[in-house]
Design an enzyme around this catalytic site. Sequence first.
Site, PDB file in Angstrom:
ATOM      1  CE  LYS A 279     -29.871  -4.755  -6.220  1.00 45.78           C
ATOM      2  NZ  LYS A 279     -28.757  -5.656  -5.918  1.00 45.78           N
ATOM      3  NE  ARG A 353     -21.470  -8.004 -13.562  1.00 48.51           N
ATOM      4  CZ  ARG A 353     -21.133  -8.948 -12.697  1.00 48.51           C
ATOM      5  NH1 ARG A 353     -20.626 -10.094 -13.116  1.00 48.51           N
ATOM      6  NH2 ARG A 353     -21.302  -8.762 -11.401  1.00 48.51           N
TER       7      ARG A 353
HETATM    8  N1  BES Z   1     -25.614  -2.472  -7.474  1.00 52.65           N
HETATM    9  C1  BES Z   1     -25.321  -3.799  -7.109  1.00 52.65           C
HETATM   10  C2  BES Z   1     -24.053  -3.936  -6.272  1.00 52.65           C
HETATM   11  C3  BES Z   1     -24.066  -3.289  -4.909  1.00 52.65           C
HETATM   12  C4  BES Z   1     -24.259  -4.058  -3.783  1.00 52.65           C
HETATM   13  C5  BES Z   1     -23.838  -1.946  -4.755  1.00 52.65           C
HETATM   14  C6  BES Z   1     -24.228  -3.462  -2.540  1.00 52.65           C
HETATM   15  C7  BES Z   1     -23.828  -1.354  -3.506  1.00 52.65           C
HETATM   16  C8  BES Z   1     -24.013  -2.116  -2.391  1.00 52.65           C
HETATM   17  C9  BES Z   1     -25.129  -4.644  -8.373  1.00 52.65           C
HETATM   18  O1  BES Z   1     -25.831  -4.236  -9.488  1.00 52.65           O
HETATM   19  C10 BES Z   1     -25.635  -6.000  -8.044  1.00 52.65           C
HETATM   20  O2  BES Z   1     -26.795  -6.141  -7.836  1.00 52.65           O
HETATM   21  N2  BES Z   1     -24.717  -6.943  -7.983  1.00 52.65           N
HETATM   22  C11 BES Z   1     -25.042  -8.277  -7.665  1.00 52.65           C
HETATM   23  C12 BES Z   1     -24.362  -9.120  -8.710  1.00 52.65           C
HETATM   24  C13 BES Z   1     -24.823 -10.526  -8.748  1.00 52.65           C
HETATM   25  C14 BES Z   1     -26.232 -10.630  -9.233  1.00 52.65           C
HETATM   26  C15 BES Z   1     -23.884 -11.276  -9.676  1.00 52.65           C
HETATM   27  C16 BES Z   1     -24.501  -8.585  -6.280  1.00 52.65           C
HETATM   28  O3  BES Z   1     -23.457  -8.048  -5.917  1.00 52.65           O
HETATM   29  O4  BES Z   1     -25.156  -9.321  -5.555  1.00 52.65           O
HETATM   30 MN    MN Z   2     -27.777  -5.028  -9.613  1.00 47.85          MN
END
Ligand code: BES
Ligand code: MN
Length: 506
Positions: A279, A353
């Site tokens: 990230k 997931r």
């Molecule tokens: N933990 C994140 C989701 C999240 C985003 C939680 C903002 C709390 C606040 C999750 O693991 C993630 O990174 N999701 C990605 C998925 C994508 C790579 C398909 C996302 O939401 O960008």
């Molecule tokens: Mn994630």
Amino acid sequence: MALKITVSSSDPLQFSADALAIGVAEGVRRTGLLRDLLKLLGGTANKAIKRGEFTGKKGQTCDIATGGALKAGRVILVGLGDLDAVTLADVRLAAATAARLASSGNCTTLAVAISEPNEGLEAAVAQGAVFGAYRFERFKSADQVGKFPLGKVSLLTVKKVNADLRAVVTDAQRFAEAVCIARDLVNTPPNELYPESLANIAKELAKEHKAAGLSCSVLGPKQLKDKGMVLLDAVGRGSERGPRFIHMKYRPPKSNKKLKRLVFVGKGVTFDSGGLCIKPGPGMDEMKGDMGGAANIVALMAAVAIAQPEAEIHGLIAAAENMPDGNAYRPGDVFGSYLGKTVEIINTDAEGRLVLADALAYGLELEPDFMLDNATLTGACVVALGPTVSGYFTNRDGLADQLAAAAKTAGEAMWRLPLVEELREKLKSDTADLKHMGDRWGGAITAGLFLREFVGNVPWIHVDVAGPSMADKAYGIYTKGGTGHGVLTFLELIYLLIAADGEDAS
Ligand code: BES
Ligand code: MN
Ligand code: ZN
């Protein structure tokens, strides 16, 4: 420091405290205690009401210095909303609002006037007080914490105070404190809270509530791998701090009836760097809260041990730290899973997931009547509903109604999202049974569709709390930081599920 909550039938006008709070419904009817208070306070309060600055709208406050007109230093009027529709959740919200205001205003003592004899008011106020007075100061030096924390809340009720009412208040406080475990866990920094330490906390809680029917077992990195939790192992293997699978179980100790079996699953990613698909730096610190779902389940299990519902309840937590490393899982990898389906990895940041899939498949083996998973799963859900509303998905319409009712009673904002069948094809893979994600369109939905692949035909709800799990400012019953949003709803849902008869086939 734990809040001290007392209940008495003292006269609010004669009670000394730093602040006195009173709930006022919309329309501000000048009767009873409010009439007496306004008479004593004169000027400011009356003006604020006349000018329409305070109308009694839900959550609104009017904070008046008494200047010695009564024994309390300040009077806090809190709006309850529409008089004919005031619920216990509204009362809890008003108490939380008052406690938050008192606490941030250096009041160490707060009295709350309860001038109706209605059932449940004292419990709602006690809970609200705990939620509003909550602070997380474990990592602050003694000279950095507020000098005047709110330490005492006195409930002044028109009811007769006896041992039963005292017990109600004590239970309500203990229950609310259990809910706050979720806040503590989310607020705890990721160098302190990692899969092993989370598992230890769950074990400690089970020990503490052993007599109440709570137990806990934990699988370590090797054990869960040997057991076949391939996806949990994959997500966890980029970290020095290995994954854990935590299984908490509750059964009311005295019950020998056949009970409904309810399984609650939490995403316990104690830190989500994104893994190799790392990230961006800004905001990455917030990913210490990526175990918000797990935190809710741990808190729910503690709350359940206090509330003693007649059901067998399992709390399953898939805990891992998602880190980039030479041993980390990669995009393009294909893994089996606890259920057996093979999964192609597209993006290592869609890790939640994966860990949930193995936990849900494990849950299936328990032959549950119902499963619910709770996770900070997708940014897409926050885009869809904003930061204060969680999204839920279910494979039974009847369950959607029950969750909506539970959330309403709990006073938590949850909105149903659809499992759009057309999007299922996005999860088709050339090399494996499934890809774990689609494209960015409908990202919360494809995540839900992926999870559905692991729940068989069991009645199931998936609740995405990515938005409300952490708050960037205080609102409602929540303080800034971890909120525990979801726990109150899940407890209400447990009672609805117990009360509902038969299989829901809709
Ligand atoms: N933990 C994140 C989701 C999240 C985003 C939680 C903002 C709390 C606040 C999750 O693991 C993630 O990174 N999701 C990605 C998925 C994508 C790579 C398909 C996302 O939401 O960008
Ligand atoms: Mn994630
Ligand atoms: Zn995540």
